[in-house]
Design an enzyme around this catalytic site. Structure first.
Site, PDB file in Angstrom:
ATOM      1  N   GLY A  58       0.760  -1.238   0.000  1.00 60.32           N
ATOM      2  CA  GLY A  58       0.000   0.000   0.000  1.00 60.32           C
ATOM      3  C   GLY A  58       0.788   1.285   0.000  1.00 60.32           C
ATOM      4  O   GLY A  58       0.204   2.372  -0.036  1.00 60.32           O
ATOM      5  N   GLY A  59       2.100   1.204   0.012  1.00 62.65           N
ATOM      6  CA  GLY A  59       2.898   2.419   0.085  1.00 62.65           C
ATOM      7  C   GLY A  59       2.772   3.319  -1.128  1.00 62.65           C
ATOM      8  O   GLY A  59       2.736   4.546  -1.006  1.00 62.65           O
ATOM      9  N   LYS A  60       2.699   2.737  -2.319  1.00 62.94           N
ATOM     10  CA  LYS A  60       2.656   3.562  -3.529  1.00 62.94           C
ATOM     11  C   LYS A  60       1.309   4.235  -3.699  1.00 62.94           C
ATOM     12  O   LYS A  60       1.237   5.407  -4.068  1.00 62.94           O
ATOM     13  CB  LYS A  60       3.036   2.714  -4.748  1.00 62.94           C
ATOM     14  CG  LYS A  60       4.468   2.163  -4.656  1.00 62.94           C
ATOM     15  CD  LYS A  60       4.820   1.293  -5.832  1.00 62.94           C
ATOM     16  CE  LYS A  60       6.220   0.702  -5.684  1.00 62.94           C
ATOM     17  NZ  LYS A  60       6.285  -0.333  -4.614  1.00 62.94           N
ATOM     18  N   CYS A  77      10.694  -4.421  -9.047  1.00 62.55           N
ATOM     19  CA  CYS A  77      11.942  -4.311  -8.291  1.00 62.55           C
ATOM     20  C   CYS A  77      12.910  -5.398  -8.751  1.00 62.55           C
ATOM     21  O   CYS A  77      13.671  -5.947  -7.967  1.00 62.55           O
ATOM     22  CB  CYS A  77      11.693  -4.359  -6.791  1.00 62.55           C
ATOM     23  SG  CYS A  77      10.871  -5.844  -6.190  1.00 62.55           S
TER      24      CYS A  77
END
Length: 310
Positions: free
Chosen positions: A125-127, A248
């Site tokens: 959920g960071g992005k 990544c």
């Protein structure tokens, strides 16, 4: 006498070591060395809670060394590791731990104000949180196929004061993004983020277990999944809209070659150039290798869908 001393490359399985050397012949040894070094700590300051400059001053007042990263609007870089409990205001959502390479996703996607946005593989959920911190008017749908991972998205949003129940038009849903018939209502999105499952070869310095568990067959399977996710997300993107493909990984098969194959399948797709802030040119995208600028290995490709009638 005896065996030669171990090198950073020796930690990588032979098949993967060979693949890195084939993909990045001039950079392979630097990749192995950077992946063996401890990573710095990157913070993302929540601009809904205050300015980066004010948070930097709070860190310094607490005796925590940190510096601004000029290329990233919300980032601060700490030289070593730190417990989140030591970060001022962390529990109240004033900052998040997120590598600079991951923070750059928001700049690469750059949705217009108030856009309808799909985050196709949203956990943890960071992005999506970063996008919402920057623009509370976004109408954002976050998907993840795993209910437990989607719960982490909601937990992340809750701490940061964004998302469901706070921002209108924001929702999180358990769904397989590769199967639009199961979740899409037919209303197209202005911007789509496909932060795809990948080999994680760009973040070995943070997740060294990758070298123990990754198998050669995994790369082919992941590339197939990435292609399905890209094709499905493309159907949900409006004409004229933008899709950002990110991983990544540092493997060409998952990155530059994946995008090249996608462009060959979709005549209405065109790659838009990203600048050197996102790493070195690699096919139609940009590749950051581990340790470049102190960041993780990461790939970005920005794809524009042809306008209707174009």
């Amino acid at each position: 006498e005896g065996l030669p001393p171990a090198t950073p490359a020796d930690a990588w399985p032979a098949w993967l070591r060979a693949r890195i050397r084939a993909d990045w012949p001039a950079d392979a040894e630097a990749i192995f060395e950077a992946s063996a070094r401890p990573a710095p700590t990157w913070l993302r300051v929540n601009r809904r809670r205050g300015t980066r400059e004010a948070y930097l001053a709070r860190l310094h007042a607490a005796g925590i060394e940190a510096a601004v990263e000029p290329a990233l609007e919300d980032a601060l870089r700490l030289p070593g590791s730190i417990a989140v409990a030591a970060l001022p205001g962390f529990a109240d959502g004033e900052s998040s731990i997120q590598d600079g390479a991951a923070q750059a996703v928001a700049d690469a996607l750059a949705p217009p104000p108030g856009a309808r946005v799909l985050d196709a593989c949203a956990a943890p959920g960071g992005k999506s949180a970063h996008l919402l911190e920057r623009d509370p008017t976004l109408r954002l749908l976050a998907l993840d196929v795993d209910p437990r991972r989607l719960a982490r998205v909601r937990d992340t949003w809750r701490r940061l004061g964004v998302g469901e129940g706070i921002d209108a038009g924001v929702a999180a849903r358990v769904a397989d993004a590769a199967d639009p018939a199961a979740w899409w209502d037919g209303t197209p999105f202005d911007a789509v983020l496909v932060d795809a499952p990948c080999s994680a070869t760009g973040i070995v310095r943070r997740q060294p277990d990758v070298l123990l568990h990754r198998r050669a067959a995994d790369v082919e399977a992941l590339a197939g999944l990435q292609a399905r996710l890209l094709d499905a997300a493309w159907t949900a993107l409006r004409p004229g809209g933008v899709l950002l493909y990110a991983t990544c990984s540092i493997l060409v098969a998952e990155n530059a070659a994946q995008v090249e194959a996608f462009l060959a399948r979709h005549g209405d797709a065109a790659a838009e150039p990203l600048d050197a802030r996102f790493g070195r040119a690699s096919g139609a995208g940009r590749q950051r290798l581990p340790g470049d600028g102190g960041m993780d290995g990461f790939f970005y490709a920005r794809l524009r869908k042809a306008p209707a009638g174009g």
